[in-house]
Scaffold this motif. Sequence first.
Motif, PDB file in Angstrom:
ATOM      1  N   GLU A 162       0.754  -1.199   0.161  1.00  0.00           N
ATOM      2  CA  GLU A 162       0.121  -0.021  -0.162  1.00  0.00           C
ATOM      3  C   GLU A 162       0.935   1.262   0.110  1.00  0.00           C
ATOM      4  OE1 GLU A 162      -3.836  -1.973   2.246  1.00  0.00           O
ATOM      5  OE2 GLU A 162      -2.443  -0.608   3.209  1.00  0.00           O
ATOM      6  N   LYS A 182      -5.356   1.043  -0.501  1.00  0.00           N
ATOM      7  CA  LYS A 182      -5.904  -0.155   0.301  1.00  0.00           C
ATOM      8  C   LYS A 182      -6.021  -1.273  -0.582  1.00  0.00           C
ATOM      9  CE  LYS A 182      -8.418  -1.307   3.856  1.00  0.00           C
ATOM     10  NZ  LYS A 182      -7.467  -1.597   5.066  1.00  0.00           N
ATOM     11  N   ALA A 183      -5.738  -2.199   0.248  1.00  0.00           N
ATOM     12  CA  ALA A 183      -5.697  -3.627  -0.397  1.00  0.00           C
ATOM     13  C   ALA A 183      -7.007  -4.585  -0.008  1.00  0.00           C
ATOM     14  CB  ALA A 183      -4.524  -4.459  -0.025  1.00  0.00           C
ATOM     15  N   GLU A 184      -7.531  -4.879  -0.860  1.00  0.00           N
ATOM     16  CA  GLU A 184      -8.708  -6.057  -0.606  1.00  0.00           C
ATOM     17  C   GLU A 184      -8.342  -7.393  -1.284  1.00  0.00           C
ATOM     18  OE1 GLU A 184     -12.653  -4.583  -1.248  1.00  0.00           O
ATOM     19  OE2 GLU A 184     -12.277  -2.863   0.117  1.00  0.00           O
ATOM     20  N   GLY A 185      -8.040  -8.189  -0.527  1.00  0.00           N
ATOM     21  CA  GLY A 185      -7.485  -9.539  -1.221  1.00  0.00           C
ATOM     22  C   GLY A 185      -6.321  -9.342  -2.054  1.00  0.00           C
ATOM     23  N   ASP A 186      -5.900  -9.644  -3.263  1.00  0.00           N
ATOM     24  CA  ASP A 186      -5.041  -9.475  -4.017  1.00  0.00           C
ATOM     25  C   ASP A 186      -5.081  -8.177  -5.119  1.00  0.00           C
ATOM     26  OD1 ASP A 186      -4.037 -11.713  -3.440  1.00  0.00           O
ATOM     27  OD2 ASP A 186      -4.919 -13.038  -5.144  1.00  0.00           O
ATOM     28  N   THR A 198      -6.240  -0.661  -4.479  1.00  0.00           N
ATOM     29  CA  THR A 198      -6.596   0.380  -5.146  1.00  0.00           C
ATOM     30  C   THR A 198      -6.123   1.787  -4.494  1.00  0.00           C
ATOM     31  OG1 THR A 198      -8.902  -0.420  -5.251  1.00  0.00           O
ATOM     32  CG2 THR A 198      -8.785   1.699  -5.361  1.00  0.00           C
ATOM     33  N   SER A 251      -7.129   0.777  -9.776  1.00  0.00           N
ATOM     34  CA  SER A 251      -6.970  -0.711  -9.102  1.00  0.00           C
ATOM     35  C   SER A 251      -5.946  -1.402  -9.901  1.00  0.00           C
ATOM     36  CB  SER A 251      -8.301  -1.322  -8.880  1.00  0.00           C
ATOM     37  OG  SER A 251      -9.125  -0.800  -7.875  1.00  0.00           O
TER      38      SER A 251
END
Length: 310
Positions: free
Chosen positions: A225, A249-253, A256, A275
């Motif tokens: 991040e 900000k990471a969500e899973g792999d 963004t 992203s």
Amino acid sequence: MSTLVVGSRASHLARAQVREFLAPLRERFPDVVFRHQVILEGGDQDRRTALSQVSARSGGSAFSTNQEAALVAGEVDVIVHSLKDLPTANPPGLILLPPPGREDVRDALCGSRLAGLPQGARIGTGAARRIAQLLHVRPDLVPVPIRGNVPPRLNKLKTMNLDAVVLAAAGLKRLGLDDAISEVLPVEQFPPSPGQGALGIQIREDNDLAREILSTAGDPVVDAEVRAERAMLAELHGGCSVPIGAYGKAEGDVLTLHAQVTSVDGNRQVEARLSGPLSEPEKLGVQVAGLLLDQGAEDILAAIRPTATV
């Protein structure tokens, strides 16, 4: 028994950050002695001059130059920085390790909520980004430059007759000053300085002992991040004295990145959001910088670069 000398600035916040960083390491490595050493920076010794001028005088950053010099000279083995204070390029022979997690990334308004500020309210902050973002939302506000450590800046609410001051929520929370927060500013509207809330763990590239001991301390997701944020900043040739905000900000792999550039008077603002794969944070940062440049970010930054220095 091995010893690692850990350097930092002298402020209460810097000391709190060192304690936060070392607490789990001391439990994990009981046979290693971790010794803390304070290093004074130009920004700590001169709290009246504008940071851009202090940085220019020091030949680097107002909050990292002396610490990096001590690290290069072998006087310390590790430096614990506030990552947002670090230039995007490491001096030769130094590297950054992944940060150990991240505190609240948001800015905090102390003294009043934004909606409760009267017309023409006096707001204490010396950060170009914070001034620009606030003036974009509330052109009537009057920014008042303030410098110093967190508690003295809070105290200036009274001593300088201010309606509010803006500080990093992370610093307030690390110092146990949560009660001083009137409102945390929404990150979507007020993206923070790249790296805000994260620690910058810097070592010499050839220090195998430090690398081995500290290898388990980092958070790879937070690392991705902040690398995206800093890559965007580097691509724009920005620094800690320019009005650039970013939050990855990471969500899973999927990672963004939202970034924003605002003119110091608040009149112009450009934003971009994109992203990409978590495994390619620098590529994402460069792409987001390109989107900002396409919208005129260079014109905004060119207008302030003669007076802004990393």
